[in-house]
Design an enzyme around this catalytic site. Structure first.
Site, PDB file in Angstrom:
ATOM      1  N   THR A  28       0.807  -1.221   0.000  1.00 28.17           N
ATOM      2  CA  THR A  28       0.000   0.000   0.000  1.00 28.17           C
ATOM      3  C   THR A  28       0.844   1.276   0.000  1.00 28.17           C
ATOM      4  O   THR A  28       1.962   1.295   0.546  1.00 28.17           O
ATOM      5  CB  THR A  28      -0.912   0.020   1.253  1.00 28.17           C
ATOM      6  OG1 THR A  28      -1.451   1.330   1.428  1.00 28.17           O
ATOM      7  CG2 THR A  28      -0.150  -0.338   2.515  1.00 28.17           C
ATOM      8  N   GLU A  41       0.347   3.643   1.843  1.00 31.37           N
ATOM      9  CA  GLU A  41       0.488   4.091   3.232  1.00 31.37           C
ATOM     10  C   GLU A  41       1.900   3.814   3.755  1.00 31.37           C
ATOM     11  O   GLU A  41       2.334   4.423   4.729  1.00 31.37           O
ATOM     12  CB  GLU A  41      -0.538   3.380   4.123  1.00 31.37           C
ATOM     13  CG  GLU A  41      -1.980   3.811   3.894  1.00 31.37           C
ATOM     14  CD  GLU A  41      -2.287   5.221   4.399  1.00 31.37           C
ATOM     15  OE1 GLU A  41      -1.731   5.628   5.424  1.00 31.37           O
ATOM     16  OE2 GLU A  41      -3.092   5.912   3.745  1.00 31.37           O
ATOM     17  N   TYR A  64      -0.997   0.128  10.796  1.00 31.05           N
ATOM     18  CA  TYR A  64      -1.328  -0.529   9.519  1.00 31.05           C
ATOM     19  C   TYR A  64      -0.142  -0.434   8.566  1.00 31.05           C
ATOM     20  O   TYR A  64       0.291  -1.425   7.983  1.00 31.05           O
ATOM     21  CB  TYR A  64      -2.566   0.142   8.909  1.00 31.05           C
ATOM     22  CG  TYR A  64      -2.837  -0.245   7.472  1.00 31.05           C
ATOM     23  CD1 TYR A  64      -3.346  -1.506   7.161  1.00 31.05           C
ATOM     24  CD2 TYR A  64      -2.616   0.648   6.427  1.00 31.05           C
ATOM     25  CE1 TYR A  64      -3.610  -1.872   5.837  1.00 31.05           C
ATOM     26  CE2 TYR A  64      -2.876   0.298   5.109  1.00 31.05           C
ATOM     27  CZ  TYR A  64      -3.369  -0.965   4.815  1.00 31.05           C
ATOM     28  OH  TYR A  64      -3.625  -1.321   3.518  1.00 31.05           O
TER      29      TYR A  64
END
Ligand code: NAP
Length: 321
Positions: free
Chosen positions: A125, A127, A149
């Site tokens: 991801t 992120e 996460y």
């Protein structure tokens, strides 16, 4: 006929990827935590629930993963299961990190121990980049995760690369930037805004409460992004690819677009400081050149058109009830 195992088959990407692979005549095995409690609503919505063989598996239990891979002998293994909410990961850091890392490790270790030719896809991801120092993000940009996460996904990403480099497995990571659809979970920003706006329009809700809107993200269309996952698995050599639209969009512009489309007054949007995250990425967008050149993956969809499609689909489904 090729066989693919998909973890996270009940999620947004799992459902669209299943439909894509079924269309390509794959046998699709969808792994779920429990056959009895599985949420099949997305698969049913796409009319493919009966075309998939569901199998129960606790991905944190290596012996179960080995048993499944031995049984199905998949050509491709798409690892999409994850506690995927950044916000929830701040509330549940241990659970998020534990599952998101150990599930990946177990699948790769099972493939290594069984010594089988299985192509592995890991759902990485944007992120992972977190505190961004330079834009656009490329495959070479340094990671600086800002949430539990993101930390879990950086570790899973490095584990995947390690199995590729140390054990010669075909293991690729798709580094996907935000992607949305009607099937996105209601807790995620875009779906939350659209549902709230439709509720306001229907007189069921008075205002929309949101966190920081002075944030930019790179948004895309889930159905097109899952095509890139499949393309990665068709390559001769494994690698990692950024899958992004390449354009940053201000969250405020998304909310205002949705309100304008539904002829709602923007004074009904309320910023709540308590919704701000402990740490936040302020602006991020990716460069998708490698995916376009090596995978022939095409992407040229305007995100405001995606928003219009989701609003229409949401409205149609409300009207159908
Ligand atoms: P999603 O809709 O939230 O789906 C997550 C899936 O993971 C669901 O099938 C869920 O199963 C499963 N899962 C969660 N916790 C689990 C656990 N403890 N054990 C077994 N299964 C578990 O996510 P998505 O949007 O499809 O995203 C797919 C993957 O891409 C995720 O790994 C996500 O982190 C990653 N990703 C997503 C985006 C995005 O913008 N959507 C961007 C980059 C990366 P249940 O139905 O049982 O809950």
């Amino acid at each position: 006929m090729k066989t693919a195992i998909i973890t996270g088959v009940t999620g947004q990407d799992g459902a669209y990827l299943s439909r894509l692979l079924l269309g390509k005549q794959y046998k699709v095995i969808g792994l779920v935590r429990s056959l009895y409690g599985a949420n099949l609503s997305r698969l049913q919505y796409l009319n493919i629930a009966d075309a998939i063989e569901l199998a129960e598996c606790d991905l944190t239990d290596l012996s179960q993963v080995i048993k499944l891979i031995r049984k199905y002998k998949p050509d491709e293994f798409y690892n999409l299961a994850a506690q995927s909410s950044v916000a929830l990961s701040f509330e549940q850091p241990i659970g998020t990190i534990h599952f998101n890392i150990n599930s990946v490790l177990n699948v790769l270790e099972a493939i290594r121990l069984l010594n089988m030719k299985v192509k592995f896809y890991q759902a990485s991801t944007s992120e992972m980049y977190g505190k961004v120092e330079q834009l656009p993000i490329t495959e070479e940009t340094r990671f600086h995760p800002l949430s539990p996460y993101a930390i879990s996904k950086v570790t899973a990403h490095h584990i995947t690369i390690h199995y590729r480099e140390a054990y010669n497995l075909f293991a690729s990571c798709g580094i996907l930037f935000n992607h949305e659809s009607y099937l996105r979970g209601d807790q995620f920003f875009v779906k939350k805004v659209i549902k709230a706006a439709l509720n306001i329009k229907a007189g069921k809700q008075h205002v929309l409460e949101v966190g920081n809107l002075d944030i930019k993200r790179d948004f895309g269309w889930s159905e097109k992004y899952v095509e890139a996952m499949w393309l990665m698995m068709q390559q001769t050599l494994p690698s990692d690819y950024i899958i992004a639209s390449g354009k940053p969009i201000l969250l405020r512009d998304i909310v205002e677009h949705v309100f304008k489309k539904l002829s709602l007054d923007t004074s009904l949007i309320r910023i709540k400081e308590e919704f701000f995250r402990p740490s936040e990425i302020m602006n991020i967008y990716g460069m998708n050149t490698k995916a376009k050149e090596e995978l022939n993956w095409e992407y040229d969809i305007d995100f405001f058109e995606v928003l219009d499609r989701i609003i229409e689909e949401e409205q149609q489904n409300i009207d159908a009830v």
